[in-house]
Design an enzyme around this catalytic site. Structure first.
Site, PDB file in Angstrom:
ATOM      1  N   TRP A  82      -2.091   3.961   7.842  1.00  0.00           N
ATOM      2  CA  TRP A  82      -1.369   3.721   6.591  1.00  0.00           C
ATOM      3  C   TRP A  82      -1.203   4.977   5.752  1.00  0.00           C
ATOM      4  CZ3 TRP A  82       1.827   0.056   6.455  1.00  0.00           C
ATOM      5  CH2 TRP A  82       1.602  -1.096   7.220  1.00  0.00           C
ATOM      6  N   ASP A 150      -4.417   4.236  -2.302  1.00  0.00           N
ATOM      7  CA  ASP A 150      -4.048   2.939  -1.755  1.00  0.00           C
ATOM      8  C   ASP A 150      -5.339   2.180  -1.459  1.00  0.00           C
ATOM      9  OD1 ASP A 150      -3.280   0.752  -0.264  1.00  0.00           O
ATOM     10  OD2 ASP A 150      -2.179   1.889   1.253  1.00  0.00           O
ATOM     11  N   LYS A 174      -4.634  -9.090   1.116  1.00  0.00           N
ATOM     12  CA  LYS A 174      -5.898  -9.042   1.856  1.00  0.00           C
ATOM     13  C   LYS A 174      -7.015  -9.805   1.148  1.00  0.00           C
ATOM     14  CE  LYS A 174      -4.049  -6.281   4.896  1.00  0.00           C
ATOM     15  NZ  LYS A 174      -3.608  -6.806   6.202  1.00  0.00           N
TER      16      LYS A 174
END
Length: 340
Positions: A82, A150, A174
């Site tokens: 990511w 992030d 999540k």
């Protein structure tokens, strides 16, 4: 009916049907902001924005909002899939400096003394937890630069010193709510109209701040669930408790791996092992597909590793109970006993 009663809307319609500019939804949004500020102890000089596009939308918007000249440089630390994706996206709009070379395999966190930061960089970017690879920073990155992080996959799983960051963002899917909503916590001095590139209004931090995150229609149902989850977390001990639960859950699985005498293997450095995503392999890789199938037979779902790396992945987000983790641990022991 319960939702309507909670927000004073005796209308006979649900939260997903009312206008996002109605007093009822405004009350929900404002209360959610208060709850998030409470649980994370967000300082007054930070804004909370709820944005479309999840974390990918936000990391794509960051350079558009924060870059003001062609000479600006942004620092990126790539520790997994990511952060690598975010850096590639930033290259479209900014001069990207890779603080450390991108490794061939993501197995840990680079030593801080090996990181080559840019003096005067607009920001320093990293991903706190890499879901695909199972790598997590054990602490806040130390740098004099403006940190942008992030936290999508470990958001609300441990206390965070927000004032050490210029911006924190996450997709909510999540640990918080259904997919379709992203949250950005950004220091107000970073919200500017002096930008090198045009910014689509849906991801324009200045506009969204002025519009109370309603420049476009937000995901009202995801916002409602976020509100409920924040209340649940606060009621049940806050982030210190969930941090300890995350440690207990992940340690249970890592102990099975480490005590398996090589039957299971984890290539991630011990000081960088994720509490959220335990990634591992079987020494006999031909058994991995059977492991996934046998797990599914007893209703243990979603343990197949990401398609880009293979192997096994156990995701242990906040909603996963200790009971479920113990059930997985017992299955792992049983599977090993049956195949040694």
């Amino acid at each position: 009916r319960g939702i309507n009663a909670e927000y004073g809307a005796d209308t006979g319609i649900s939260i997903v049907e009312i206008s996002h500019r109605s007093p009822e939804f405004t009350a929900l949004l404002n209360e959610t902001n208060v709850l998030l500020r409470e649980i994370l102890e967000i300082p007054d000089n930070y804004k909370v924005l709820w944005l479309a596009g999840g974390a990918t939308g936000i990391f794509s918007a960051l350079p558009l909002n924060l870059i003001s000249s062609k000479e600006d440089v942004v620092d990126y630390i790539v520790t997994g899939t990511w952060s690598k994706n975010a850096a590639k996206e930033a290259e479209k709009y900014a001069n990207v400096n890779y603080v450390v070379p991108i490794p061939a395999d993501f197995t840990g966190i680079p030593l801080e003394e090996s990181m080559k930061f840019t003096s005067g960089a607009k920001y320093v970017y990293y991903c706190d937890n890499e879901t695909v690879n199972g790598v997590e920073f054990p602490h806040t990155l130390k740098t004099d630069g403006t940190l942008v992080c992030d936290m999508s996959s470990n958001f609300l799983t441990r206390p965070v010193e927000v004032n050490k960051y210029g911006a924190i963002f996450a997709g909510v899917q999540k640990n918080v709510a259904p997919a379709g909503l992203g949250v950005l916590i950004v220091r107000e001095d970073l919200i500017s109209t002096e930008r090198l590139h045009p910014v689509p209004k849906v991801w324009d931090f200045k506009l969204q701040d002025a519009g109370n995150s309603c420049v476009n229609t937000p995901n009202v149902f995801s916002m409602y669930v976020t509100n409920l989850v924040l209340k649940h977390l606060i009621k049940n001990g806050g982030l210190k408790r969930y941090c300890e639960l995350a440690r207990q859950k992940s340690s249970t699985i890592y102990d099975i791996i480490d005590d398996s005498k090589g039957f299971y293997t984890c290539k991630i450095d011990k000081d960088a092992r994720s509490r959220m995503n335990v990634t591992f392999n079987l020494a006999n890789k031909e058994l991995e597909s059977e492991f996934v199938k046998k797990a599914a037979d007893i209703k243990i779902e979603g343990v197949k590793g990401h398609r880009s790396v293979g192997g096994i992945r156990a995701s242990l987000y906040n909603a996963v109970t200790m009971e479920s983790v113990n059930f997985l641990a017992e299955f792992m022991r049983s599977f090993q006993n049956d195949h040694e």
